[in-house]
Write an enzyme that holds these catalytic residues in place. Structure first.
Site, PDB file in Angstrom:
ATOM      1  N   ASP A  13     -17.007   0.288  34.673  1.00 24.68           N
ATOM      2  CA  ASP A  13     -17.899   1.241  35.186  1.00 24.68           C
ATOM      3  C   ASP A  13     -17.620   2.622  35.768  1.00 24.68           C
ATOM      4  O   ASP A  13     -18.958   3.184  36.613  1.00 24.68           O
ATOM      5  CB  ASP A  13     -19.474   0.754  35.838  1.00 24.68           C
ATOM      6  CG  ASP A  13     -19.856  -0.688  35.031  1.00 24.68           C
ATOM      7  OD1 ASP A  13     -19.676  -0.558  33.951  1.00 24.68           O
ATOM      8  OD2 ASP A  13     -20.915  -1.485  35.865  1.00 24.68           O
ATOM      9  N   GLU A  14     -16.845   2.740  36.402  1.00 25.13           N
ATOM     10  CA  GLU A  14     -16.707   4.277  36.783  1.00 25.13           C
ATOM     11  C   GLU A  14     -17.066   5.575  35.744  1.00 25.13           C
ATOM     12  O   GLU A  14     -16.895   6.716  36.558  1.00 25.13           O
ATOM     13  CB  GLU A  14     -15.136   4.476  36.567  1.00 25.13           C
ATOM     14  CG  GLU A  14     -13.893   2.962  37.673  1.00 25.13           C
ATOM     15  CD  GLU A  14     -13.593   1.961  36.389  1.00 25.13           C
ATOM     16  OE1 GLU A  14     -14.711   1.327  35.686  1.00 25.13           O
ATOM     17  OE2 GLU A  14     -13.179   1.059  37.677  1.00 25.13           O
ATOM     18  N   LYS A  16     -15.887   5.713  32.638  1.00 24.40           N
ATOM     19  CA  LYS A  16     -14.607   5.804  31.537  1.00 24.40           C
ATOM     20  C   LYS A  16     -15.159   6.520  30.033  1.00 24.40           C
ATOM     21  O   LYS A  16     -14.477   7.560  29.653  1.00 24.40           O
ATOM     22  CB  LYS A  16     -14.310   4.815  31.244  1.00 24.40           C
ATOM     23  CG  LYS A  16     -13.509   3.730  32.911  1.00 24.40           C
ATOM     24  CD  LYS A  16     -13.413   1.885  31.859  1.00 24.40           C
ATOM     25  CE  LYS A  16     -14.207   1.546  31.343  1.00 24.40           C
ATOM     26  NZ  LYS A  16     -14.766   1.277  32.856  1.00 24.40           N
ATOM     27  N   ALA A  39     -18.331  -4.941  28.216  1.00 24.94           N
ATOM     28  CA  ALA A  39     -18.200  -4.201  28.431  1.00 24.94           C
ATOM     29  C   ALA A  39     -18.897  -3.225  28.376  1.00 24.94           C
ATOM     30  O   ALA A  39     -19.981  -3.419  26.693  1.00 24.94           O
ATOM     31  CB  ALA A  39     -16.995  -3.005  27.645  1.00 24.94           C
ATOM     32  N   GLY A  40     -20.062  -2.049  28.268  1.00 22.54           N
ATOM     33  CA  GLY A  40     -20.564  -0.695  28.558  1.00 22.54           C
ATOM     34  C   GLY A  40     -20.623   0.507  28.498  1.00 22.54           C
ATOM     35  O   GLY A  40     -20.113   0.600  30.427  1.00 22.54           O
ATOM     36  N   HIS A  41     -20.341   1.623  27.563  1.00 21.66           N
ATOM     37  CA  HIS A  41     -19.600   2.662  28.139  1.00 21.66           C
ATOM     38  C   HIS A  41     -20.552   3.529  27.732  1.00 21.66           C
ATOM     39  O   HIS A  41     -21.068   3.514  26.944  1.00 21.66           O
ATOM     40  CB  HIS A  41     -17.871   2.772  27.048  1.00 21.66           C
ATOM     41  CG  HIS A  41     -17.454   1.610  27.700  1.00 21.66           C
ATOM     42  ND1 HIS A  41     -16.784   1.959  27.074  1.00 21.66           N
ATOM     43  CD2 HIS A  41     -17.305   1.274  28.703  1.00 21.66           C
ATOM     44  CE1 HIS A  41     -15.317   1.160  27.769  1.00 21.66           C
ATOM     45  NE2 HIS A  41     -16.024   0.656  28.743  1.00 21.66           N
ATOM     46  N   GLN A 199     -13.228  -2.285  31.425  1.00 18.34           N
ATOM     47  CA  GLN A 199     -13.767  -2.687  32.772  1.00 18.34           C
ATOM     48  C   GLN A 199     -12.857  -2.546  33.802  1.00 18.34           C
ATOM     49  O   GLN A 199     -12.270  -1.378  33.237  1.00 18.34           O
ATOM     50  CB  GLN A 199     -13.395  -4.002  32.736  1.00 18.34           C
ATOM     51  CG  GLN A 199     -13.607  -5.471  32.082  1.00 18.34           C
ATOM     52  CD  GLN A 199     -13.681  -5.185  30.403  1.00 18.34           C
ATOM     53  OE1 GLN A 199     -12.901  -5.510  29.857  1.00 18.34           O
ATOM     54  NE2 GLN A 199     -15.692  -5.710  29.631  1.00 18.34           N
ATOM     55  N   THR A 276     -26.057  -5.188  31.438  1.00 18.80           N
ATOM     56  CA  THR A 276     -26.987  -7.026  31.693  1.00 18.80           C
ATOM     57  C   THR A 276     -27.826  -6.333  32.887  1.00 18.80           C
ATOM     58  O   THR A 276     -29.071  -6.672  33.167  1.00 18.80           O
ATOM     59  CB  THR A 276     -26.117  -7.664  32.735  1.00 18.80           C
ATOM     60  OG1 THR A 276     -25.302  -7.235  34.475  1.00 18.80           O
ATOM     61  CG2 THR A 276     -25.439  -8.378  32.383  1.00 18.80           C
ATOM     62  N   GLY A 277     -28.303  -5.006  32.980  1.00 21.76           N
ATOM     63  CA  GLY A 277     -28.867  -4.074  33.942  1.00 21.76           C
ATOM     64  C   GLY A 277     -29.513  -4.543  35.486  1.00 21.76           C
ATOM     65  O   GLY A 277     -29.943  -4.132  36.240  1.00 21.76           O
ATOM     66  N   GLY A 387     -21.931  15.454  36.408  1.00 19.22           N
ATOM     67  CA  GLY A 387     -23.548  14.989  36.088  1.00 19.22           C
ATOM     68  C   GLY A 387     -23.101  14.195  34.859  1.00 19.22           C
ATOM     69  O   GLY A 387     -21.694  13.911  34.233  1.00 19.22           O
TER      70      GLY A 387
HETATM   71  P1  GDP Z   1     -17.806   2.876  31.662  1.00 15.51           P
HETATM   72  O1  GDP Z   1     -18.332   2.031  31.896  1.00 15.51           O
HETATM   73  O2  GDP Z   1     -16.444   3.457  33.054  1.00 15.51           O
HETATM   74  O3  GDP Z   1     -17.836   3.909  30.686  1.00 15.51           O
HETATM   75  O4  GDP Z   1     -19.373   3.520  32.830  1.00 15.51           O
HETATM   76  P2  GDP Z   1     -21.081   3.054  32.607  1.00 15.51           P
HETATM   77  O5  GDP Z   1     -21.534   4.356  31.727  1.00 15.51           O
HETATM   78  O6  GDP Z   1     -20.671   1.955  32.169  1.00 15.51           O
HETATM   79  O7  GDP Z   1     -21.075   3.379  33.622  1.00 15.51           O
HETATM   80  C1  GDP Z   1     -21.328   5.186  34.574  1.00 15.51           C
HETATM   81  C2  GDP Z   1     -22.921   5.564  34.006  1.00 15.51           C
HETATM   82  O8  GDP Z   1     -22.693   6.886  34.786  1.00 15.51           O
HETATM   83  C3  GDP Z   1     -23.596   5.813  33.400  1.00 15.51           C
HETATM   84  O9  GDP Z   1     -25.364   5.927  33.406  1.00 15.51           O
HETATM   85  C4  GDP Z   1     -23.121   7.770  33.075  1.00 15.51           C
HETATM   86  O10 GDP Z   1     -23.545   8.178  31.984  1.00 15.51           O
HETATM   87  C5  GDP Z   1     -22.781   7.792  34.337  1.00 15.51           C
HETATM   88  N1  GDP Z   1     -22.145   9.001  34.668  1.00 15.51           N
HETATM   89  C6  GDP Z   1     -20.954   9.483  34.492  1.00 15.51           C
HETATM   90  N2  GDP Z   1     -20.471  10.037  35.036  1.00 15.51           N
HETATM   91  C7  GDP Z   1     -21.273  11.245  36.050  1.00 15.51           C
HETATM   92  C8  GDP Z   1     -21.136  11.810  36.636  1.00 15.51           C
HETATM   93  O11 GDP Z   1     -20.698  12.637  37.102  1.00 15.51           O
HETATM   94  N3  GDP Z   1     -22.619  12.216  37.332  1.00 15.51           N
HETATM   95  C9  GDP Z   1     -23.604  11.188  37.689  1.00 15.51           C
HETATM   96  N4  GDP Z   1     -24.886  11.384  37.692  1.00 15.51           N
HETATM   97  N5  GDP Z   1     -22.883   9.914  36.398  1.00 15.51           N
HETATM   98  C10 GDP Z   1     -22.698  10.073  36.133  1.00 15.51           C
HETATM   99  P1  IMO Z   2     -17.096  -1.496  31.484  1.00 16.69           P
HETATM  100  O1  IMO Z   2     -16.129  -1.925  30.347  1.00 16.69           O
HETATM  101  C1  IMO Z   2     -18.182  -3.553  34.683  1.00 16.69           C
HETATM  102  C2  IMO Z   2     -17.194  -7.852  35.881  1.00 16.69           C
HETATM  103  C3  IMO Z   2     -18.284  -9.058  35.816  1.00 16.69           C
HETATM  104  C4  IMO Z   2     -18.302 -10.502  36.340  1.00 16.69           C
HETATM  105  C5  IMO Z   2     -16.554 -10.617  36.194  1.00 16.69           C
HETATM  106  C6  IMO Z   2     -15.826 -11.340  34.897  1.00 16.69           C
HETATM  107  O2  IMO Z   2     -18.232  -0.619  30.955  1.00 16.69           O
HETATM  108  O3  IMO Z   2     -16.189  -1.013  32.686  1.00 16.69           O
HETATM  109  P2  IMO Z   2     -16.958 -11.186  32.311  1.00 16.69           P
HETATM  110  O4  IMO Z   2     -18.241 -11.483  31.654  1.00 16.69           O
HETATM  111  O5  IMO Z   2     -16.203 -10.661  31.801  1.00 16.69           O
HETATM  112  O6  IMO Z   2     -16.354 -12.491  32.044  1.00 16.69           O
HETATM  113  O7  IMO Z   2     -17.263 -11.275  33.810  1.00 16.69           O
HETATM  114  O8  IMO Z   2     -16.249  -8.904  35.380  1.00 16.69           O
HETATM  115  N1  IMO Z   2     -17.753  -7.351  34.737  1.00 16.69           N
HETATM  116  C7  IMO Z   2     -17.649  -5.181  34.394  1.00 16.69           C
HETATM  117  N2  IMO Z   2     -18.038  -4.940  35.463  1.00 16.69           N
HETATM  118  N3  IMO Z   2     -18.347  -3.315  34.173  1.00 16.69           N
HETATM  119  C8  IMO Z   2     -17.568  -4.019  33.382  1.00 16.69           C
HETATM  120  O9  IMO Z   2     -16.939  -3.197  32.023  1.00 16.69           O
HETATM  121  C9  IMO Z   2     -17.525  -5.139  32.815  1.00 16.69           C
HETATM  122  N4  IMO Z   2     -16.860  -5.863  32.218  1.00 16.69           N
HETATM  123  C10 IMO Z   2     -16.870  -7.388  33.005  1.00 16.69           C
HETATM  124  O10 IMO Z   2     -19.766  -8.213  36.298  1.00 16.69           O
HETATM  125  O11 IMO Z   2     -17.989  -9.527  37.844  1.00 16.69           O
HETATM  126 MG    MG Z   3     -20.261   0.117  32.048  1.00 16.55          MG
END
Ligand code: GDP
Ligand code: IMO
Ligand code: MG
Length: 395
Positions: A13-14, A16, A39-41, A199, A276-277, A387
């Site tokens: 969740d960086e 990416k 994953a959730g992107h 991840q 998962t929220g 943002g």
């Molecule tokens: P990923 O799994 O690495 O693609 O990241 P996620 O999408 O799961 O989580 C990143 C969250 O941060 C998402 O809700 C994005 O919309 C949000 N986000 C990404 N970049 C920024 C940023 O620079 N600022 C803010 N405030 N939110 C961001």
């Molecule tokens: P993205 O691509 C954050 C975490 C789960 C749990 C561990 C193992 O969105 O960054 P799993 O269901 O893979 O066996 O769970 O890994 N996890 C993540 N945490 N972002 C993810 O994907 C993740 N995918 C798995 O929360 O701690």
């Molecule tokens: Mg994610």
């Protein structure tokens, strides 16, 4: 032509997805190399928001080919749903291809994931519950079912639930290709290829905070095994770091803040899981963990995301070192019960920075914080996001 990699360098969740969405404009193919619908992107372009699970994060670029490699484990129903949602908003999904070597996540994987978590009791990992671990277990045990098997072979006797999923896999047949031929034809044809990690490095099954990890190789090496390409084909390796740390699920997070500062990061950063929220645990940027991730991946460049979330903190912490029993320790000590961290404090800023488009326009204290991250990472930071929207970046 070399293939570049973009991957997460913390616990997922960086941000990416949004970075890949941006970089994809310069590529012909974006290929996901591992993980599944754990994953959730998230991607935000103008008023349009997307949350992708399996499909690579380049869907908003109509000319980019989208590929899911053999290192991924795919739940056919999730993928069909995702393709349906994308098609409904006018996205051409015929260009989504899946490797015939990708394994299928079956209903019993999901059941086993839940049962294993129950069995772990207080040591539960906090998985996403998607059956990812058991699917990879079966792959290694040589008892899994690949798309190649589901499509080309008459299925053995199966239970009704499994039959439904295998039928869903067969409906994906128009998307299934010889994954090795697919990627090598494009490499040989001089296509510009971007490899998408899921991840984060610290969730890698071999090198993350085991056993609190996912079940795949999330690091740069996983791009080679996940696609069937050699290390010599890799060009740039770009690591995405959040300006602070988060983790969802259990396991070590040495810089975690258990006070109102952690709450504030969660609130300002909207730190709730995309899949998962669940609320994400939050803490300061961890330099020990970050340097470890730089090494694991052989990073050539870094990107820092969500810098805007730090606005309004009078002082911003940075974990610079670990100690165990008074002695300096490395990242491998992250799970030690008596781990202590050294925290450096830097001055914060109060100005909103979401409209800054150049690093030079950031408040001096924000620039100083980035400068400190740059020293710690020792690879160039080529971009900072401020943002959620695609254009909210400073270079
Ligand atoms: P990923 O799994 O690495 O693609 O990241 P996620 O999408 O799961 O989580 C990143 C969250 O941060 C998402 O809700 C994005 O919309 C949000 N986000 C990404 N970049 C920024 C940023 O620079 N600022 C803010 N405030 N939110 C961001
Ligand atoms: P993205 O691509 C954050 C975490 C789960 C749990 C561990 C193992 O969105 O960054 P799993 O269901 O893979 O066996 O769970 O890994 N996890 C993540 N945490 N972002 C993810 O994907 C993740 N995918 C798995 O929360 O701690
Ligand atoms: Mg994610």
């Amino acid at each position: 032509m070399k293939a570049d990699i973009i991957l997460g360098c913390q616990w997922g969740d960086e941000g990416k997805g949004r970075i890949i969405d941006l970089y994809a404009a310069d590529y012909d193919v974006v290929a996901r190399f591992g993980g599944g619908d754990n994953a959730g992107h998230s991607i935000v372009v103008g008023s349009q928001e997307l949350a992708l699970r399996i499909v690579p994060s380049a869907v908003m670029h109509p000319d980019v080919e989208l590929f899911v490699g053999g290192g991924a484990v795919v739940n056919p129903q999730t993928l069909l749903d995702e393709l349906g949602r994308l098609a409904a908003i006018g996205i051409d999904t015929s260009r989504v291809k899946i490797s015939d070597r990708a394994h299928i996540v079956l209903p019993h994987h999901v059941t086993r994931d839940a049962a294993a978590e129950r069995e772990r009791g207080s040591g539960a990992i906090g998985t996403t519950g998607r059956g990812i671990g058991p699917a990879y277990v079966d792959r290694v045990a040589r008892s899994g079912i690949r798309f190649a098997d589901a499509i080309h072979e008459a299925s053995a006797e199966t239970d009704a639930d499994t039959a439904v999923v295998l039928e869903a896999a067969r409906r994906l047949a128009p998307h299934v290709v010889d994954g090795v031929a697919y990627i090598h034809e494009r490499l040989d044809g001089g296509k510009r290829i971007l490899l998408e990690g899921a991840q984060g490095a610290l969730l890698d099954v071999g090198y993350g905070t085991y056993p609190y990890v996912t079940s795949s190789h999330t690091i740069a090496g996983g791009a080679c095994t996940g696609l069937g390409i050699g290390p010599g084909t890799i060009g740039r390796v770009i690591g995405v770091f959040k300006a602070y740390c988060t983790r969802v699920g259990a396991g070590p997070l040495p810089s975690e803040l258990h006070d109102e500062r952690g709450e504030k990061l969660r609130r300002q950063g909207g730190e709730f899981g995309t899949v998962t929220g669940r609320p994400r645990r939050c803490g300061w940027f961890d330099a020990v963990a970050a340097r470890y991730a730089v090494a694991l991946n052989g990073l050539t460049n870094a990107i820092v995301t969500k810098l805007d979330v730090l606005t309004g903190f009078e002082r911003i912490g940075l974990v610079t070192s670990y100690r165990v029993g008074g002695r300096s320790a490395g990242f491998s000590a992250a799970g030690e019960p008596d781990l202590q961290t050294d925290v450096e404090e830097l001055p914060g800023w109060s100005e909103p920075i979401a409209d800054c488009r150049q690093i030079a326009d950031l408040p001096a204290t924000a620039r100083a914080y980035l400068q400190r991250l740059q020293e710690v990472l020792n690879v160039p930071i080529e971009m900072v996001s401020v943002g959620r929207e695609r254009s909210q970046l400073a270079r």
